[in-house]
Enzyme design. Sequence first.
Site, PDB file in Angstrom:
ATOM      1  CG  ASP A 293      38.083  42.817  37.176  1.00 10.86           C
ATOM      2  OD1 ASP A 293      37.046  43.132  36.547  1.00 10.86           O
ATOM      3  OD2 ASP A 293      38.560  41.677  37.132  1.00 10.86           O
TER       4      ASP A 293
HETATM    5  C1  NOJ Z   1      35.256  40.981  35.825  1.00 10.56           C
HETATM    6  C2  NOJ Z   1      36.340  40.206  35.159  1.00 10.56           C
HETATM    7  O1  NOJ Z   1      37.282  39.781  36.120  1.00 10.56           O
HETATM    8  C3  NOJ Z   1      37.075  40.967  34.083  1.00 10.56           C
HETATM    9  O2  NOJ Z   1      37.938  40.087  33.410  1.00 10.56           O
HETATM   10  C4  NOJ Z   1      36.111  41.614  33.145  1.00 10.56           C
HETATM   11  O3  NOJ Z   1      36.797  42.292  32.134  1.00 10.56           O
HETATM   12  C5  NOJ Z   1      35.224  42.543  33.934  1.00 10.56           C
HETATM   13  N1  NOJ Z   1      34.487  41.793  34.928  1.00 10.56           N
HETATM   14  C6  NOJ Z   1      34.242  43.309  33.054  1.00 10.56           C
HETATM   15  O4  NOJ Z   1      33.283  42.480  32.567  1.00 10.56           O
END
Ligand code: NOJ
Length: 749
Positions: A293
């Site tokens: 993430d």
């Molecule tokens: C953080 C989020 O937790 C995740 O779900 C997302 O896909 C990513 N950022 C990318 O934007």
Amino acid sequence: MKIILQSILFCLFITQSTAGQPAKLPYKNATLPIEERINDLLSRMTIEEKAGQLNQVSGGAFTGPALNDPGQKSKMEDVRTGRMGSFLNVSGVVETKAIQKIAVEESRLGIPLLFAMDVIHGYKTIFPVPLAEACSWDLKLMENSCSIAAKEAAAAGLHWTFAPMVDVSDDARWGRVVEGAGEDPWFGALVAAARVRGFQGKTFDDAHILSTVKHFAGYGAVQSGREYNYVDMSRQRLWNAYLPPYQAAVEAGAASVMNGFNTFEGIPVSAQPYLVGEVLKKKWGFKGILVSDWASFDEMMSWGYVANQKDATEKAMNAGSMIDMESRAVVKYLPELVKEGKVSIQHVDDAVRRILRIKFQLGLFEKPYGYSDEAREKSRIFTAEHRMQAKETAKRSVVLLKNQNNVLPIAAGSKKIALFGSHANSGQSALDFWSGAGDARQLSTLESGLREDFPTMTYAKGFQDNGASDPSLIKEALEMAKQADVLVIQVGISGALAGEDRSVAFPVIGENQLELVRALRTTGKPIVALITGGRPLVLTQLEPMVDAMLQCWLLGTETGHGVAEVLTGRYNPSAKTVMSFPYAVGQIPISYRVFNTGRPLPPAGGDSTWKSRYRDIPNDPLYPFGYGLSYTRFEYGTPSLNAPTMKPNGSVEVTVPVTNSGSREGEEVVQLYIRDHVSSIVRPVKELKGFRKVSLKAGETQTVRFTVTAKELAFLNAEGDPVLEPGKFSLFVGPNSKQTQELKLEVNP
Ligand code: NOJ
């Protein structure tokens, strides 16, 4: 000198065909098997280029063709030098093409990039938020909305979405419940697989995109519902209550998995050897790509798990992680870690191989601009057909929670409506953070949608958006209410308070909104509440003051039209909530999957002292999981089992007659739950294991059937293996998790 060097390189890069013509390098030769092409390409890559494939950064603020944006120069340089494998947050044909051109035409090996984005519930045509859609209990409908989202995204240069989010959660404080399918792992597994099928289709083609199962794993259980917090639970609970949707999505062929932000067993999940190495790779045999993430490798420093970025890279890689989203640590430290023997080249090669395989499978080496086609971008996005599907989905996501004296439906034009609510006329507040390229100005708001059916409708805000009490707005609303037959009030929260980083301590209806309802109540006119937001709110104060309640969630582009379908009765509501509506904040987290405890409350009432209960509120939620009403009535006859006993390898059949005893056609979600009475691990008092959504004409009866096998009765042990222990079971059938009829079953060894 330069010329000589270039010639040598050229000779090294090509082989001569027998005809004397330069032959294609094996990895560029589309007639060769993909694995052969990967081997060839890998053998040509430096460790720096391999690390580059594991590097993903956000395009962020591209505004024109990326090439001309001076702020993005270093990213473009990374593309040119093979230090970038994929981008997130870059979309649109112009942008993706411009960047892809650098990768393909200017980098040494010409490896194409992947473009990813959070296409969560639509790209430009925005569908209801996933939690709302899940309330339809219609898997085909969910698959369809994902496939439309994919079709639009793929026409905008995208190859890859970071969805579905399959984190099970029973905590309405956590903002991200909006992205999931609610509190039930069994149901969540079905939804997860449906969404993967929708995004990805059967083959990789330009009408589909790669899906990502996230956030692996257990993120939905963050402590106290506070975002980015820790998670601590037994493996046995993890397997039974949280892992089923991830597993189902992996089995459905999800191309990628994303780590969460949380910890598990004291280790940030990006570097969790059990989850990544043992479960995902070994046990489930996951062959796709794993992406971190956003900066979650870096965040291991804040957790206090690693001292620096190099350490983070080593730990993450050795646990089995692959792509580094936005930490920019792997690209920097992986080459030296490999040279120092701290990370094995086999792991790196395996990770790079998986990424290249996807790029080959997508056909990007042959058609690097295949997803960036102007004509398709114009014709496939935000079409009338897609909007129509969004409306269909919206109306099927609205849950009728209350309908006293059949206040609803209100036939179009039949009554004079006064509409209130500060979000009722705002497109923006109907959209959440993950609304892709959705345009609030093109959204059918509650006001504009309802006005098409009720042209004489009046509208006033009624309350301030910021929660402040405003007597002047109440006065205005009261004046307006006098002229109306029915008062329709939007209450709840806006999309701005749904999703990541939107944890709240009080998921409730704001006091200033209750103040408005109290005032309007004095008019004696019927009140219909339209409840908005991306989570179940505590409705205990609101409920007795209104005649009808429609849980409208956040319905996307067709919000107003979708709600109008239900309010007017052109569509008879059939959705049922997939999260319990708490009676009070203090009950949260709350799920129907509770344990009996050693001190259960007597089911039939009676002495409740020294029992597991609250002293000030009931144990039960206001509305249980699976609850939702219709404009017609469904009556359940007595269910029956075809045999009172079964062998572990056998099966039994449950049947229940369901009658539509009302006066209009409707759909009912008939639910089946099980209970294992004595087990070597304590199990919940009810577990959903089946449902059927049936459509019944007025007066019609249908016999609904379920087959129960070991699969439905077993639990998963701490290794994730199913275990069925003979003994006494109950099977329950009913319209929701609370109002069920029980059947006894004995499983004999
Ligand atoms: C953080 C989020 O937790 C995740 O779900 C997302 O896909 C990513 N950022 C990318 O934007």
